[in-house]
Design an enzyme around this catalytic site. Structure first.
Site, PDB file in Angstrom:
ATOM      1  N   ASP A 182      -1.492   2.712 -11.764  1.00  0.00           N
ATOM      2  CA  ASP A 182      -0.638   2.339 -10.700  1.00  0.00           C
ATOM      3  C   ASP A 182       0.563   1.410 -10.853  1.00  0.00           C
ATOM      4  O   ASP A 182       0.201   0.258 -11.638  1.00  0.00           O
ATOM      5  CB  ASP A 182      -1.766   1.716  -9.517  1.00  0.00           C
ATOM      6  CG  ASP A 182      -2.368   2.877  -8.903  1.00  0.00           C
ATOM      7  OD1 ASP A 182      -3.226   2.213  -7.841  1.00  0.00           O
ATOM      8  OD2 ASP A 182      -2.553   3.872  -9.220  1.00  0.00           O
TER       9      ASP A 182
ATOM     10  N   HIS B 120       3.040   7.404  -5.022  1.00  0.00           N
ATOM     11  CA  HIS B 120       2.005   6.264  -4.459  1.00  0.00           C
ATOM     12  C   HIS B 120       2.832   6.034  -3.332  1.00  0.00           C
ATOM     13  O   HIS B 120       2.522   4.729  -2.853  1.00  0.00           O
ATOM     14  CB  HIS B 120       2.013   5.193  -5.572  1.00  0.00           C
ATOM     15  CG  HIS B 120       0.836   4.346  -5.290  1.00  0.00           C
ATOM     16  ND1 HIS B 120      -0.457   4.667  -5.043  1.00  0.00           N
ATOM     17  CD2 HIS B 120       0.707   3.000  -5.614  1.00  0.00           C
ATOM     18  CE1 HIS B 120      -1.128   3.505  -4.803  1.00  0.00           C
ATOM     19  NE2 HIS B 120      -0.531   2.569  -5.488  1.00  0.00           N
TER      20      HIS B 120
ATOM     21  N   HIS C 223       4.929   1.709  -0.409  1.00  0.00           N
ATOM     22  CA  HIS C 223       3.606   1.205  -0.366  1.00  0.00           C
ATOM     23  C   HIS C 223       2.935   0.712   0.712  1.00  0.00           C
ATOM     24  O   HIS C 223       2.336  -0.623   0.715  1.00  0.00           O
ATOM     25  CB  HIS C 223       3.328   0.255  -1.557  1.00  0.00           C
ATOM     26  CG  HIS C 223       2.004   0.117  -2.292  1.00  0.00           C
ATOM     27  ND1 HIS C 223       1.226  -0.875  -1.785  1.00  0.00           N
ATOM     28  CD2 HIS C 223       1.517   0.437  -3.190  1.00  0.00           C
ATOM     29  CE1 HIS C 223       0.001  -1.214  -2.330  1.00  0.00           C
ATOM     30  NE2 HIS C 223       0.272  -0.050  -3.401  1.00  0.00           N
TER      31      HIS C 223
ATOM     32  N   HIS D 151      -3.656  -0.768 -14.233  1.00  0.00           N
ATOM     33  CA  HIS D 151      -2.489  -1.275 -13.963  1.00  0.00           C
ATOM     34  C   HIS D 151      -1.715  -1.140 -14.983  1.00  0.00           C
ATOM     35  O   HIS D 151      -1.773  -1.982 -15.939  1.00  0.00           O
ATOM     36  CB  HIS D 151      -2.556  -2.549 -13.029  1.00  0.00           C
ATOM     37  CG  HIS D 151      -3.235  -2.353 -11.920  1.00  0.00           C
ATOM     38  ND1 HIS D 151      -4.627  -2.339 -11.599  1.00  0.00           N
ATOM     39  CD2 HIS D 151      -2.849  -2.411 -10.457  1.00  0.00           C
ATOM     40  CE1 HIS D 151      -4.951  -2.295 -10.217  1.00  0.00           C
ATOM     41  NE2 HIS D 151      -3.825  -2.143  -9.703  1.00  0.00           N
TER      42      HIS D 151
END
Length: 274
Positions: free
Chosen positions: A89, A140, A144, A239
């Protein structure tokens, strides 16, 4: 229409990467109800959750692979194959992605990077490099937000479309149809909305606390989380903002290879349809 089961879930909300520059991630243990040891896709909003019960075995999610498959969604690959699907991510770039890409290239390991609008705007060359080196760039959302709070279908679609449009403007290519809900928050309706737009929703079956950039785990701490819990068909969430991940990834991939694992692309998930 969905039955529920009674179990305590270790809930790992998806990487809530704060665009202001700090990475946030919610851990909680809410009650859910269960039937026959399996969870149902929640009709109401929930956080993606995992229950690890046996070392080296896939965890139980708060929806089963079969239930998620109704909506073209995944949290696990084939549990009978020693294949790992690596995902990141990426809410912003802080200098760690080049080393991550170097390690992936060294091991010929495809990965998926779930990016937001801010990432493409501020690190377009890295996004281009991801594409050039054979990685998937996933959706994504642009801003967000908590998508489970967006009831309007047009507003839901705009978050995905705006990101896809920016990606195409930046790379000249169409964004692959893989979507990861911000913060891991979802509902049955969210899964239906994403599916209607042609997306496969991708959760995960393994993650660890790597998102606090000012309080990174040691290398040893990371290995103690990522090695014992790895399992066949794992979709791993990491991450790209993690310095620890950048520093250990080469060794981590080597260790996983030594355990007999190979690395697969999300495009090769079992039963995947366009």
């Amino acid at each position: 229409m969905f039955l529920t089961i009674k179990r305590r879930w270790v809930v790992m909300g998806a990487a809530a990467l704060c665009l202001a520059g700090a990475a946030c991630f919610a851990l909680s243990r809410p009650d859910a109800q269960t039937v026959s040891g399996q969870a149902a896709v929640p009709a109401s909003t929930t956080d993606w959750g995992l229950s690890f019960q046996t070392e080296g075995a896939p965890p139980i999610g708060n929806a089963t692979p079969e239930q998620l498959a109704q909506y073209g969604a995944y949290y696990l690959g084939d549990p009978a194959k020693k294949t790992i699907y690596i995902t990141f991510d990426a809410g912003y770039e802080n200098g760690n992605t080049p080393a991550i890409l170097d390690a992936l290239k060294k091991h010929n390991a495809p990965a998926a990077f779930f990016v937001v609008g801010n990432y493409i705007e501020t690190a377009p060359e890295l996004v281009k490099r991801m594409v050039e080196e054979g990685h998937i760039v996933g959706n994504h959302t642009f801003h967000h937000p908590d998508m489970s709070k967006i009831a309007d279908a047009a507003a839901f679609q705009k978050e995905l479309d705006d990101l896809a449009e920016l990606f195409q403007q930046t790379t000249g290519q169409e964004l692959p149809k893989f979507y990861r809900p911000p913060q891991g928050k979802f509902s049955e309706e969210n899964l239906k909305q994403a599916q209607a737009l042609g997306y496969h929703t991708v959760f995960w079956s393994l993650a660890y606390v790597d998102w606090y950039t000012d309080n990174q785990p040691s290398h040893d701490e990371a290995f103690k989380k990522l090695l014992p819990r790895i399992h066949d068909g794992a979709i791993v969430l990491l991450h790209s903002t993690s310095q620890t991940n950048a520093e250990i990834l080469d060794e981590l991939l080597t260790k996983w290879e030594g355990m007999g694992y190979t690395f697969g692309s999300l495009s090769d998930l079992p039963g995947l349809t366009a």
